[in-house]
Design a protein around this motif. Sequence first.
Motif, PDB file in Angstrom:
ATOM      1  N   LYS A 136      -7.897 -20.800 -35.264  1.00 57.07           N
ATOM      2  CA  LYS A 136      -8.318 -19.422 -35.042  1.00 57.07           C
ATOM      3  C   LYS A 136      -7.129 -18.509 -35.281  1.00 57.07           C
ATOM      4  O   LYS A 136      -5.990 -18.959 -35.305  1.00 57.07           O
ATOM      5  N   GLY A 137      -7.408 -17.181 -35.454  1.00 54.16           N
ATOM      6  CA  GLY A 137      -6.268 -16.301 -35.584  1.00 54.16           C
ATOM      7  C   GLY A 137      -6.479 -14.984 -36.290  1.00 54.16           C
ATOM      8  O   GLY A 137      -5.543 -14.213 -36.421  1.00 54.16           O
ATOM      9  N   GLU A 138      -7.696 -14.685 -36.778  1.00 52.07           N
ATOM     10  CA  GLU A 138      -7.937 -13.401 -37.438  1.00 52.07           C
ATOM     11  C   GLU A 138      -9.114 -12.706 -36.770  1.00 52.07           C
ATOM     12  O   GLU A 138     -10.087 -13.348 -36.375  1.00 52.07           O
ATOM     13  N   ASP A 139      -9.041 -11.391 -36.687  1.00 52.82           N
ATOM     14  CA  ASP A 139     -10.030 -10.620 -35.939  1.00 52.82           C
ATOM     15  C   ASP A 139     -11.462 -10.832 -36.408  1.00 52.82           C
ATOM     16  O   ASP A 139     -12.386 -10.869 -35.603  1.00 52.82           O
ATOM     17  N   PHE A 140     -11.671 -10.964 -37.729  1.00 51.53           N
ATOM     18  CA  PHE A 140     -13.026 -11.043 -38.262  1.00 51.53           C
ATOM     19  C   PHE A 140     -13.478 -12.482 -38.547  1.00 51.53           C
ATOM     20  O   PHE A 140     -14.553 -12.697 -39.091  1.00 51.53           O
ATOM     21  N   ILE A 141     -12.647 -13.456 -38.185  1.00 52.61           N
ATOM     22  CA  ILE A 141     -12.971 -14.862 -38.454  1.00 52.61           C
ATOM     23  C   ILE A 141     -13.248 -15.584 -37.148  1.00 52.61           C
ATOM     24  O   ILE A 141     -12.458 -15.519 -36.200  1.00 52.61           O
ATOM     25  N   GLU A 142     -14.387 -16.293 -37.109  1.00 52.47           N
ATOM     26  CA  GLU A 142     -14.758 -17.062 -35.923  1.00 52.47           C
ATOM     27  C   GLU A 142     -13.877 -18.294 -35.782  1.00 52.47           C
ATOM     28  O   GLU A 142     -13.325 -18.565 -34.730  1.00 52.47           O
ATOM     29  N   LYS A 143     -13.746 -19.046 -36.876  1.00 55.53           N
ATOM     30  CA  LYS A 143     -12.900 -20.245 -36.861  1.00 55.53           C
ATOM     31  C   LYS A 143     -12.641 -20.707 -38.282  1.00 55.53           C
ATOM     32  O   LYS A 143     -13.382 -20.373 -39.219  1.00 55.53           O
ATOM     33  N   THR A 214       0.530 -27.041 -34.729  1.00 53.12           N
ATOM     34  CA  THR A 214      -0.518 -26.234 -34.109  1.00 53.12           C
ATOM     35  C   THR A 214      -0.348 -24.731 -34.344  1.00 53.12           C
ATOM     36  O   THR A 214      -1.062 -23.931 -33.771  1.00 53.12           O
ATOM     37  N   LYS A 215       0.611 -24.346 -35.217  1.00 48.15           N
ATOM     38  CA  LYS A 215       0.811 -22.918 -35.489  1.00 48.15           C
ATOM     39  C   LYS A 215       1.207 -22.699 -36.942  1.00 48.15           C
ATOM     40  O   LYS A 215       2.143 -23.313 -37.444  1.00 48.15           O
ATOM     41  N   LEU A 216       0.465 -21.792 -37.604  1.00 44.53           N
ATOM     42  CA  LEU A 216       0.750 -21.400 -38.973  1.00 44.53           C
ATOM     43  C   LEU A 216       0.942 -19.887 -39.025  1.00 44.53           C
ATOM     44  O   LEU A 216       0.183 -19.140 -38.403  1.00 44.53           O
ATOM     45  N   THR A 217       1.944 -19.432 -39.761  1.00 44.17           N
ATOM     46  CA  THR A 217       2.162 -17.991 -39.955  1.00 44.17           C
ATOM     47  C   THR A 217       2.358 -17.732 -41.438  1.00 44.17           C
ATOM     48  O   THR A 217       2.838 -18.596 -42.183  1.00 44.17           O
ATOM     49  N   TRP A 242      -2.211 -18.233 -37.439  1.00 41.73           N
ATOM     50  CA  TRP A 242      -3.279 -19.118 -36.991  1.00 41.73           C
ATOM     51  C   TRP A 242      -2.761 -20.078 -35.924  1.00 41.73           C
ATOM     52  O   TRP A 242      -1.606 -20.522 -35.980  1.00 41.73           O
ATOM     53  N   SER A 243      -3.609 -20.399 -34.972  1.00 41.20           N
ATOM     54  CA  SER A 243      -3.267 -21.409 -33.968  1.00 41.20           C
ATOM     55  C   SER A 243      -4.387 -22.438 -33.896  1.00 41.20           C
ATOM     56  O   SER A 243      -5.559 -22.097 -34.051  1.00 41.20           O
ATOM     57  N   LYS A 244      -4.021 -23.661 -33.676  1.00 39.52           N
ATOM     58  CA  LYS A 244      -4.985 -24.767 -33.627  1.00 39.52           C
ATOM     59  C   LYS A 244      -5.566 -24.863 -32.222  1.00 39.52           C
ATOM     60  O   LYS A 244      -4.832 -24.919 -31.238  1.00 39.52           O
ATOM     61  N   SER A 245      -6.893 -24.881 -32.146  1.00 42.70           N
ATOM     62  CA  SER A 245      -7.545 -24.914 -30.829  1.00 42.70           C
ATOM     63  C   SER A 245      -7.893 -26.343 -30.443  1.00 42.70           C
ATOM     64  O   SER A 245      -7.767 -27.263 -31.241  1.00 42.70           O
TER      65      SER A 245
END
Length: 245
Positions: A136-143, A214-217, A242-245
């Motif tokens: 997850k990590g963007e306002d308009f993206i669910e997953k 677990t983290k992408l930038t 993005w962060s991994k849930s």
Amino acid sequence: MIKMTTDLFFNQLQSLDGYTVTDKRNRTYSKEEAPDNTIAFFAEIQEEGDGSWICTLNAIKPSENKNVNETKKYASYYKILLDAKTSLENLFRNLAENIYSSPQEKIASSKPALPPEEESKAPGEVTLDELSGTWKGEDFIEKILLLRGGRGFVIFKNGANMNISVSIQGKNVSIKQTSSSNASFFPEIPREKALKNAPGALPIEWNMFIESPTKLTGTKKTMLEDSTAPNGVRQGTISVSWSKS
């Protein structure tokens, strides 16, 4: 969801070594029409009352009168997609073991080969297998679903689904849109402008750096609103994490 899942299984089957895959999703299966060495594959997916899902994968080889299946229970539907490649590899390995008559052949076939990225993996490197999962990590993206084998899906909050390809080089991850452009892929800009410009839009790209498994930038290259541009939009980049849930 059904189309997304059948497309995924078809793509993952194509990635298996040693098989030629033919799409027969629009045909009714007939054992009599199946030529020698043909394997028929199909999946059965059912929702349980507690919100979990039961997925059964089936592989049939009519010429050998062999039929194997593998059933798993998943806490969510998306877990089926994440586990697709591994489940398919196990299913076809089990089918091969049922056909082989030599114990030595069975032993050899049961030893799973390491994926190419694992064989050449340097200490500290992250593989596609380790990145696979829900992000997850963007306002308009669910997953975002990153799958083993270099594919995935972006699921937008407006209901749109985008197919993506994923590749890694060192600490850098390249993620590219492989679906045809759709106005729903550009929720950051007004709908009228998205509808007008989406048919000619370039594929969306993410260039990410692996901070940890677990983290992408990084940056997202996409269509952005620009009132000074002739069509009201321009190609540009925005920063994302993005962060991994």
